[in-house]
Design an enzyme around this catalytic site. Structure first.
Site, PDB file in Angstrom:
ATOM      1  N   ALA A  75       0.865  -1.188   0.000  1.00  0.00           N
ATOM      2  CA  ALA A  75       0.000   0.000   0.000  1.00  0.00           C
ATOM      3  C   ALA A  75       0.892   1.225   0.000  1.00  0.00           C
ATOM      4  CB  ALA A  75      -0.877  -0.001   1.254  1.00  0.00           C
ATOM      5  N   THR A 117      -3.991   0.247  10.251  1.00  0.00           N
ATOM      6  CA  THR A 117      -3.211   1.324  10.868  1.00  0.00           C
ATOM      7  C   THR A 117      -4.001   2.109  11.914  1.00  0.00           C
ATOM      8  OG1 THR A 117      -2.259   3.508  10.381  1.00  0.00           O
ATOM      9  CG2 THR A 117      -3.836   2.688   8.810  1.00  0.00           C
ATOM     10  N   TYR A 141      -5.160   8.618   3.692  1.00  0.00           N
ATOM     11  CA  TYR A 141      -4.484   7.335   3.912  1.00  0.00           C
ATOM     12  C   TYR A 141      -5.308   6.479   4.873  1.00  0.00           C
ATOM     13  CZ  TYR A 141      -1.298   4.117   6.275  1.00  0.00           C
ATOM     14  OH  TYR A 141      -0.748   3.003   6.859  1.00  0.00           O
ATOM     15  N   LYS A 145      -7.459   2.869   4.276  1.00  0.00           N
ATOM     16  CA  LYS A 145      -7.243   1.646   5.064  1.00  0.00           C
ATOM     17  C   LYS A 145      -8.534   1.208   5.761  1.00  0.00           C
ATOM     18  CE  LYS A 145      -3.020   0.473   4.383  1.00  0.00           C
ATOM     19  NZ  LYS A 145      -2.228  -0.746   4.530  1.00  0.00           N
ATOM     20  N   ARG A 221       3.194   9.588  19.725  1.00  0.00           N
ATOM     21  CA  ARG A 221       2.988   8.356  18.956  1.00  0.00           C
ATOM     22  C   ARG A 221       3.481   7.156  19.768  1.00  0.00           C
ATOM     23  NH1 ARG A 221       0.275  11.347  16.773  1.00  0.00           N
ATOM     24  NH2 ARG A 221       0.193  12.029  14.597  1.00  0.00           N
ATOM     25  N   ARG A 282       2.254  19.530  10.017  1.00  0.00           N
ATOM     26  CA  ARG A 282       2.034  18.780   8.782  1.00  0.00           C
ATOM     27  C   ARG A 282       0.541  18.457   8.766  1.00  0.00           C
ATOM     28  NH1 ARG A 282       4.800  12.821   8.464  1.00  0.00           N
ATOM     29  NH2 ARG A 282       3.108  12.365   9.906  1.00  0.00           N
ATOM     30  N   ASP A 285      -2.210  15.204  10.969  1.00  0.00           N
ATOM     31  CA  ASP A 285      -1.643  14.563  12.161  1.00  0.00           C
ATOM     32  C   ASP A 285      -2.570  14.684  13.368  1.00  0.00           C
ATOM     33  OD1 ASP A 285       0.804  13.497  11.317  1.00  0.00           O
ATOM     34  OD2 ASP A 285       1.872  15.397  11.609  1.00  0.00           O
TER      35      ASP A 285
HETATM   36  P1  NAD Z   1       6.663   0.367   2.319  1.00  0.00           P
HETATM   37  O1  NAD Z   1       6.302   1.455   1.369  1.00  0.00           O
HETATM   38  O2  NAD Z   1       8.087   0.237   2.722  1.00  0.00           O
HETATM   39  O3  NAD Z   1       6.169  -1.040   1.762  1.00  0.00           O
HETATM   40  C1  NAD Z   1       5.081  -1.207   0.892  1.00  0.00           C
HETATM   41  C2  NAD Z   1       5.519  -2.189  -0.195  1.00  0.00           C
HETATM   42  O4  NAD Z   1       4.402  -2.437  -1.060  1.00  0.00           O
HETATM   43  C3  NAD Z   1       6.636  -1.642  -1.074  1.00  0.00           C
HETATM   44  O5  NAD Z   1       7.618  -2.634  -1.267  1.00  0.00           O
HETATM   45  C4  NAD Z   1       5.931  -1.287  -2.392  1.00  0.00           C
HETATM   46  O6  NAD Z   1       6.808  -1.371  -3.495  1.00  0.00           O
HETATM   47  C5  NAD Z   1       4.812  -2.300  -2.416  1.00  0.00           C
HETATM   48  N1  NAD Z   1       3.624  -1.885  -3.175  1.00  0.00           N
HETATM   49  C6  NAD Z   1       2.876  -0.760  -2.989  1.00  0.00           C
HETATM   50  N2  NAD Z   1       1.838  -0.747  -3.844  1.00  0.00           N
HETATM   51  C7  NAD Z   1       1.923  -1.887  -4.577  1.00  0.00           C
HETATM   52  C8  NAD Z   1       1.138  -2.453  -5.610  1.00  0.00           C
HETATM   53  N3  NAD Z   1       0.052  -1.835  -6.095  1.00  0.00           N
HETATM   54  N4  NAD Z   1       1.517  -3.644  -6.129  1.00  0.00           N
HETATM   55  C9  NAD Z   1       2.619  -4.292  -5.668  1.00  0.00           C
HETATM   56  N5  NAD Z   1       3.396  -3.803  -4.681  1.00  0.00           N
HETATM   57  C10 NAD Z   1       3.051  -2.622  -4.147  1.00  0.00           C
HETATM   58  O7  NAD Z   1       5.728   0.598   3.583  1.00  0.00           O
HETATM   59  P2  NAD Z   1       5.820  -0.024   5.044  1.00  0.00           P
HETATM   60  O8  NAD Z   1       6.166   1.062   5.982  1.00  0.00           O
HETATM   61  O9  NAD Z   1       6.628  -1.250   5.029  1.00  0.00           O
HETATM   62  O10 NAD Z   1       4.296  -0.394   5.295  1.00  0.00           O
HETATM   63  C11 NAD Z   1       3.797  -1.680   4.979  1.00  0.00           C
HETATM   64  C12 NAD Z   1       2.306  -1.725   5.275  1.00  0.00           C
HETATM   65  O11 NAD Z   1       2.088  -1.441   6.654  1.00  0.00           O
HETATM   66  C13 NAD Z   1       1.472  -0.719   4.490  1.00  0.00           C
HETATM   67  O12 NAD Z   1       0.285  -1.342   4.107  1.00  0.00           O
HETATM   68  C14 NAD Z   1       1.185   0.370   5.506  1.00  0.00           C
HETATM   69  O13 NAD Z   1      -0.045   1.013   5.251  1.00  0.00           O
HETATM   70  C15 NAD Z   1       1.116  -0.413   6.800  1.00  0.00           C
HETATM   71  N6  NAD Z   1       1.444   0.376   7.996  1.00  0.00           N
HETATM   72  C16 NAD Z   1       2.699   0.910   8.133  1.00  0.00           C
HETATM   73  C17 NAD Z   1       3.006   1.631   9.277  1.00  0.00           C
HETATM   74  C18 NAD Z   1       4.387   2.213   9.496  1.00  0.00           C
HETATM   75  O14 NAD Z   1       4.611   2.786  10.564  1.00  0.00           O
HETATM   76  N7  NAD Z   1       5.330   2.086   8.558  1.00  0.00           N
HETATM   77  C19 NAD Z   1       2.037   1.819  10.269  1.00  0.00           C
HETATM   78  C20 NAD Z   1       0.767   1.272  10.081  1.00  0.00           C
HETATM   79  C21 NAD Z   1       0.487   0.530   8.946  1.00  0.00           C
HETATM   80  N1  UDP Z   2       7.524  14.285  12.212  1.00  0.00           N
HETATM   81  C1  UDP Z   2       8.222  15.459  12.419  1.00  0.00           C
HETATM   82  N2  UDP Z   2       9.244  15.745  11.578  1.00  0.00           N
HETATM   83  C2  UDP Z   2       9.603  14.955  10.538  1.00  0.00           C
HETATM   84  C3  UDP Z   2       8.881  13.740  10.346  1.00  0.00           C
HETATM   85  C4  UDP Z   2       7.837  13.448  11.200  1.00  0.00           C
HETATM   86  O1  UDP Z   2       7.934  16.216  13.340  1.00  0.00           O
HETATM   87  O2  UDP Z   2      10.530  15.282   9.782  1.00  0.00           O
HETATM   88  C5  UDP Z   2       6.419  13.956  13.121  1.00  0.00           C
HETATM   89  C6  UDP Z   2       5.062  13.779  12.459  1.00  0.00           C
HETATM   90  O3  UDP Z   2       4.430  15.034  12.258  1.00  0.00           O
HETATM   91  C7  UDP Z   2       4.353  12.894  13.479  1.00  0.00           C
HETATM   92  C8  UDP Z   2       5.477  12.000  14.028  1.00  0.00           C
HETATM   93  O4  UDP Z   2       6.697  12.692  13.706  1.00  0.00           O
HETATM   94  O5  UDP Z   2       3.886  13.718  14.544  1.00  0.00           O
HETATM   95  C9  UDP Z   2       5.506  10.621  13.415  1.00  0.00           C
HETATM   96  O6  UDP Z   2       5.456  10.773  12.005  1.00  0.00           O
HETATM   97  P1  UDP Z   2       5.761   9.595  10.998  1.00  0.00           P
HETATM   98  O7  UDP Z   2       5.643  10.147   9.607  1.00  0.00           O
HETATM   99  O8  UDP Z   2       7.052   8.945  11.381  1.00  0.00           O
HETATM  100  O9  UDP Z   2       4.624   8.517  11.275  1.00  0.00           O
HETATM  101  P2  UDP Z   2       3.013   8.661  11.262  1.00  0.00           P
HETATM  102  O10 UDP Z   2       2.628   8.926  12.694  1.00  0.00           O
HETATM  103  O11 UDP Z   2       2.628   9.739  10.334  1.00  0.00           O
HETATM  104  O12 UDP Z   2       2.566   7.305  10.798  1.00  0.00           O
END
Ligand code: NAD
Ligand code: UDP
Length: 330
Positions: A75, A117, A141, A145, A221, A282, A285
């Site tokens: 995603a 998420t 976003y 989800k 967070r 931003r 948030d």
């Molecule tokens: P990421 O961007 O590193 O990983 C997403 C992967 O999906 C990438 O490898 C991308 O190339 C692939 N992708 C995206 N769209 C695609 C498509 N249409 N077809 C095939 N591949 C596709 O992100 P992440 O941080 O690893 O997040 C992974 C999942 O976890 C996401 O669904 C995100 O919404 C969810 N999530 C992440 C966080 C976080 O803190 N990073 C928090 C809550 C939920």
């Molecule tokens: N944030 C910030 N400066 C940055 C990047 C993120 O102050 O350069 C803040 C952002 O506004 C949020 C927190 O850090 O309050 C976590 O953001 P992040 O993008 O890591 O994750 P999110 O909570 O959006 O999934």
């Protein structure tokens, strides 16, 4: 039988694949590499490069492989970007889910563990957010989800596709040996940005807003280690395979850290001064997002290994130091 990790080249996906293979599972990865990295995929996983919105491609993968369950991680996931380009999020995330569910239905695959998420909650009504709290996203976003969560629920009713939606709070850290980690382009997440400043790659951290309704005015967070997230997915798959009902679980530490506290923790871990300044908010948030994650502990038996935010930052710092340019492919 194999587990399909859709998005297995991404930050969380690559840790997921690594953990599954460590546990002896057969793993198939589908990823279009839009934000992921080929080098992040474990060499023992069978990788198919393509887009989950491409039904012919996805069907061909399911026809070649015997898929028992799907871990859906592919995603777009940037809150800020989703505010300025919401349709990009609805197209990739919602349409991608429709196609994946269609193919699962056609191929008779019955289990999905879905990366949801904390952003589905919007502005929380309680200090610790429970799964039953209202879900009113305040950014596209989170909206995408939430729509995906709801879509799988109806797919369960109609086609018997059983699911666990795991609502992660903030994924953080890296595999402790520094071999895989977080590498986004552009990087927007707090910890990697702080560590770019610590590594001298960025002049300063901009803290987005200090007038939120939190003790020090900066957003709060809940950070959870990426390998603890991976473990929860494996427990969720076992839970589904044991015939348990579909439901959602929060994954967090139940402890909140403000952006200023995260900066202080990173200064301690890295020993660097890490210059920072307050910048405008931003968009999108919420003030504070902290999980009540008792349910995952009780029902799934989830026991996170990392309960100290400094330990989490330490693993991210190890990755940063061993891979200053990330995977170096973007
Ligand atoms: P990421 O961007 O590193 O990983 C997403 C992967 O999906 C990438 O490898 C991308 O190339 C692939 N992708 C995206 N769209 C695609 C498509 N249409 N077809 C095939 N591949 C596709 O992100 P992440 O941080 O690893 O997040 C992974 C999942 O976890 C996401 O669904 C995100 O919404 C969810 N999530 C992440 C966080 C976080 O803190 N990073 C928090 C809550 C939920
Ligand atoms: N944030 C910030 N400066 C940055 C990047 C993120 O102050 O350069 C803040 C952002 O506004 C949020 C927190 O850090 O309050 C976590 O953001 P992040 O993008 O890591 O994750 P999110 O909570 O959006 O999934």
């Amino acid at each position: 039988m194999a587990i399909l990790v859709a998005g297995g080249a991404g930050y969380i996906g690559s840790h997921m694949v690594d953990r599954l293979i460590e546990k002896g599972q057969d793993v198939v990865v589908v990823d279009n590499l839009s934000t992921g990295h080929k080098a992040a995929i474990h060499e023992k996983a069978r990788f198919y490069q393509g887009d989950t919105r491409d039904k012919a491609f996805l069907s061909s993968v399911f026809e070649k492989e015997k898929i028992d369950g799907v871990i859906h991680m592919d995603a777009f996931s940037l809150v800020g970007e989703s505010m300025t380009d919401p349709l990009k999020y609805f197209d990739n995330n919602i349409y991608g889910m429709i196609v994946l569910l269609e193919v699962m239905k056609e191929q008779g695959v019955k289990y999905m563990v879905f990366s949801s998420t904390a952003a589905t909650y919007g502005e929380p009504e309680n200090e610790l957010i429970a799964e039953s709290d209202k879900q009113e996203p305040i950014n596209p976003y989170g909206e995408s989800k939430l729509a995906m969560e709801r879509m799988i629920r109806w797919a369960d009713e109609a086609y018997g596709i059983k699911f666990v939606a795991l609502r992660y709070f903030n994924a953080a850290g890296a595999k402790a040996d520094g071999s895989i980690g977080e590498d986004h382009h552009p990087e927007t997440h707090l910890i990697p940005i702080i560590l770019q400043v610590a590594a001298g790659q960025r002049d300063e951290l901009q803290i987005f807003g200090d007038d939120y309704k939190t003790p020090d005015g900066t957003n709060v967070r809940d950070y959870v280690h990426v390998l603890d997230l991976a473990d929860a997915h494996m427990l969720a798959l076992e839970y589904l395979q044991a015939g348990n009902p579909s439901q959602a679980f929060n994954l967090g530490s139940s402890t909140g850290f403000s952006n200023k506290q995260m900066l202080e923790a990173a200064r301690k871990v890295t020993g660097k001064s890490i210059p920072a300044k307050i910048a405008p908010r931003r968009g999108g948030d919420p003030d504070s997002l902290v999980a009540d994650s008792q349910k995952a502990r009780k029902v799934l038996g989830w026991q996170p290994q990392y309960d100290d935010v400094e330990d989490i930052i330490r693993t991210a710092w190890a990755w940063k130091q061993s891979h200053p340019q990330g995977y170096g492919d973007k």
